[in-house]
Design an enzyme around this catalytic site. Sequence first.
Site, PDB file in Angstrom:
ATOM      1  N   HIS A  93      55.859  39.497  29.417  1.00 15.47           N
ATOM      2  CA  HIS A  93      54.953  40.634  29.633  1.00 15.47           C
ATOM      3  C   HIS A  93      53.544  40.079  29.798  1.00 15.47           C
ATOM      4  O   HIS A  93      53.068  39.313  28.963  1.00 15.47           O
ATOM      5  CB  HIS A  93      55.012  41.598  28.451  1.00 15.47           C
ATOM      6  CG  HIS A  93      53.898  42.597  28.441  1.00 15.47           C
ATOM      7  ND1 HIS A  93      53.669  43.445  29.497  1.00 15.47           N
ATOM      8  CD2 HIS A  93      52.943  42.869  27.513  1.00 15.47           C
ATOM      9  CE1 HIS A  93      52.614  44.198  29.220  1.00 15.47           C
ATOM     10  NE2 HIS A  93      52.154  43.865  28.024  1.00 15.47           N
ATOM     11  N   HIS A  95      49.305  40.861  31.391  1.00 15.77           N
ATOM     12  CA  HIS A  95      48.300  41.781  31.903  1.00 15.77           C
ATOM     13  C   HIS A  95      47.731  41.122  33.162  1.00 15.77           C
ATOM     14  O   HIS A  95      46.582  40.692  33.171  1.00 15.77           O
ATOM     15  CB  HIS A  95      47.200  42.034  30.865  1.00 15.77           C
ATOM     16  CG  HIS A  95      47.683  42.720  29.622  1.00 15.77           C
ATOM     17  ND1 HIS A  95      46.853  43.038  28.581  1.00 15.77           N
ATOM     18  CD2 HIS A  95      48.915  43.156  29.260  1.00 15.77           C
ATOM     19  CE1 HIS A  95      47.556  43.651  27.620  1.00 15.77           C
ATOM     20  NE2 HIS A  95      48.817  43.720  28.012  1.00 15.77           N
ATOM     21  N   TYR A 120      61.791  36.443  48.753  1.00 17.87           N
ATOM     22  CA  TYR A 120      61.809  35.953  47.372  1.00 17.87           C
ATOM     23  C   TYR A 120      61.383  37.013  46.368  1.00 17.87           C
ATOM     24  O   TYR A 120      61.803  36.984  45.218  1.00 17.87           O
ATOM     25  CB  TYR A 120      61.001  34.646  47.237  1.00 17.87           C
ATOM     26  CG  TYR A 120      61.835  33.508  47.756  1.00 17.87           C
ATOM     27  CD1 TYR A 120      62.768  32.888  46.934  1.00 17.87           C
ATOM     28  CD2 TYR A 120      61.780  33.139  49.091  1.00 17.87           C
ATOM     29  CE1 TYR A 120      63.604  31.903  47.424  1.00 17.87           C
ATOM     30  CE2 TYR A 120      62.607  32.152  49.590  1.00 17.87           C
ATOM     31  CZ  TYR A 120      63.522  31.534  48.751  1.00 17.87           C
ATOM     32  OH  TYR A 120      64.356  30.573  49.238  1.00 17.87           O
TER      33      TYR A 120
HETATM   34 ZN   LIG Z   1      50.457  44.580  27.094  1.00 14.37          ZN
END
Ligand SMILES: [Zn+2]
Length: 221
Positions: A93, A95, A120
């Site tokens: 995860h 940002h 891809y």
């Molecule tokens: Zn986050």
Amino acid sequence: MSESTLREDICRYGRSLFERGLTPGSSGNISLRLDDGGWLVTPTNASLGFLDPARIARLDAAGTLLSGDKPTKEIPLHTALYESRTEARAIVHLHSTHSVAVSMLPEIDPRAVLPPMTPYYLMRTGGTALVPYYRPGDPAVADAIRGLAGRYGSVLLANHGPVVAGESLEGAVFATEELEETAKLYLLLRNLNPRYLSPAQVTDLVDHFGLTLPEHDHGHG
Ligand SMILES: [Zn+2]
């Protein structure tokens, strides 16, 4: 692979992602599912650029902390995606700027965040779903991820960032990078009337590489 190798891998990939500016400050987190059903998870308030292998949180299958620092507060994002993607062994995860930017555009299709721009992108991510904005820590975001019923291994949280699963840490990292680079391409080409892959070219990729694309049956097929 031994647990100590996996810990080193999390630090190595974390540093690489951070040093390329793919997640700033102490944002972003990485998890790995182990053979005993437990997890390795990056700690809360830790920069991915400066992780210590010994301080990575080790959880058992029930999510209880066995050793290391307290895990990231964003752990519900990971557990929700693991629940619906049973083959997933790692989740990243970030940002990452371009993906977050795309998540705020009005034209985005929540069932296919990015158009078929490159082979891809489709091969590594299998397509990306958009989940609406939720306040950080709101348990409803995990329900929204579960609501995708495992059809997507690549999920973009609106105004926040991507959550991407892989069958290995390398696979999850590469898929996240492919999503971010494709988001950048989309922004570069937005309003320039680019030629995306045609439905026939997408079908050829699906047939040739055995891809499962959630949106392939309706819309593009
Ligand atoms: Zn986050």
